[in-house]
Write an enzyme that holds these catalytic residues in place. Sequence first.
Site, PDB file in Angstrom:
ATOM      1  N   LYS A  53      33.425  35.286  26.900  1.00 32.52           N
ATOM      2  CA  LYS A  53      33.639  37.113  27.509  1.00 32.52           C
ATOM      3  C   LYS A  53      32.795  37.410  27.346  1.00 32.52           C
ATOM      4  CE  LYS A  53      36.510  40.265  29.742  1.00 32.52           C
ATOM      5  NZ  LYS A  53      37.920  41.017  29.519  1.00 32.52           N
ATOM      6  N   PHE A  64      36.872  44.950  27.496  1.00 32.43           N
ATOM      7  CA  PHE A  64      37.784  44.890  26.015  1.00 32.43           C
ATOM      8  C   PHE A  64      38.326  43.665  26.792  1.00 32.43           C
ATOM      9  CE2 PHE A  64      37.023  49.350  24.673  1.00 32.43           C
ATOM     10  CZ  PHE A  64      38.947  49.058  24.180  1.00 32.43           C
ATOM     11  N   ASP A  80      43.600  39.676  37.623  1.00 30.67           N
ATOM     12  CA  ASP A  80      42.904  39.150  38.088  1.00 30.67           C
ATOM     13  C   ASP A  80      43.014  38.422  39.637  1.00 30.67           C
ATOM     14  OD1 ASP A  80      42.044  38.602  36.014  1.00 30.67           O
ATOM     15  OD2 ASP A  80      43.018  37.167  34.847  1.00 30.67           O
ATOM     16  N   LEU A 108      34.081  44.096  35.861  1.00 34.38           N
ATOM     17  CA  LEU A 108      32.975  43.588  34.907  1.00 34.38           C
ATOM     18  C   LEU A 108      31.859  43.080  34.828  1.00 34.38           C
ATOM     19  CD1 LEU A 108      32.832  44.869  31.881  1.00 34.38           C
ATOM     20  CD2 LEU A 108      33.845  42.932  30.578  1.00 34.38           C
ATOM     21  N   ASN A 126      51.468  44.751  34.872  1.00 31.54           N
ATOM     22  CA  ASN A 126      50.932  44.022  33.303  1.00 31.54           C
ATOM     23  C   ASN A 126      51.456  45.918  32.590  1.00 31.54           C
ATOM     24  OD1 ASN A 126      48.449  45.515  32.999  1.00 31.54           O
ATOM     25  ND2 ASN A 126      47.794  44.637  34.344  1.00 31.54           N
TER      26      ASN A 126
END
Length: 402
Positions: free
Chosen positions: A339, A325, A280, A310, A211
């Site tokens: 989230k 984040f 992901d 996370l 990314n």
Amino acid sequence: MTPDPHRPRILLGVSGGIAAYKAAELVRRLREREADVRVVLTDNAARFVTPLTFQALSGQPVRSSLWDDAAEAAMGHIELARWATRVVIAPASADLIARLAHGLADDLLTTLCLATEAPITIAPAMNRVMWAQPAVQANVATLVARGVQVLGPDAGDQACGETGAGRMWEAPAIAQAVLAPMQGTAWAGRRVLITAGPTYEDLDPVRYLGNRSSGRMGYAVAAAAAAQGAEVTLVSGPVTLATPPGVRRIDVRSAEAMHAAVLDALPGQHVFIATAAVADFRPRERQASKIKKQAGSGLALDLVQNPDILADVAARQPRPFVVGFAAETDDVERYARDKLVRKKLDMIAANRVGTDDCGFDSDRNALAVLWHDGGAQVDMADKATVARRLLELILARLPDGA
């Protein structure tokens, strides 16, 4: 030149190079943070930016020569060397770095560096090929070994038209790195674990899924926390950024490697800040040879889900204060709050991406920082400023003893 004991006294040296124009903004950034600034120009620097510019911004006369009869009547260069609480050279050219490494004193700036007892910081700026030269790297290593702080350089577009490592750090980041250790120890005694940058998921020996994360936000948070006294461990994906001063850095490539590194470093941490843009998914199998293009056909990828770093950290007991984040293109706060609840976080920092002036590939950012019973906005600013504001919000929410 009577010193004010309550204000940092920065002697700013400017060497020759197109990045000298950034030094003018650096003077302003240092002064708005309540530092006294005096400027010394090399002869070549004065070809790019005039002494009058720096005099107007600093409010002080600018020095450039050892042979200034009025200034040197009372050994002015020694007085100036004693006045400084820190010497900052930005930009630091390849020539200036070489002269410092070899202990030369052939102009006012290099003489001051030998005559001062203040710590020295340099912000290199030069063409990418020059920066990569073994001679330059050896000179930088020599200075680091002597205790000189080196900030940068960054990678990106250069004035010569090339792209690569060699850009001088932006003025706000330099001001933050220089002044924060002199202006507070709010995070002293706390251990902070931070993730930053992208992860790369290899398809074959030449291709990967990735990314656009540059890592700048995470590195800015790491720099700000370390500057305020925290013991910082930074788990970084592939980036072209220099390790912030005082930060322990662990380099990884994939999401699985980042997951392992984070869990290994987690025990004893007080705060975990997950700024990394973690993939992901990853290929179920990495091909040993390059995948060949088939004429007239597409390519189907068999992907599997990566571990959720996370969520796994948030599920640990005992656990640190967990800050996530969320990078979103729309409905930023709604997705971020979902989230926050779903992953059982203590706080989440959400930012909009997909625009040219904020987030990925930008030196600026803005955040919506949310927690379970409230939130705050961090307005658009350079990432060093945003990082400081985020740390203030985290510090205010930490439980007693954390």
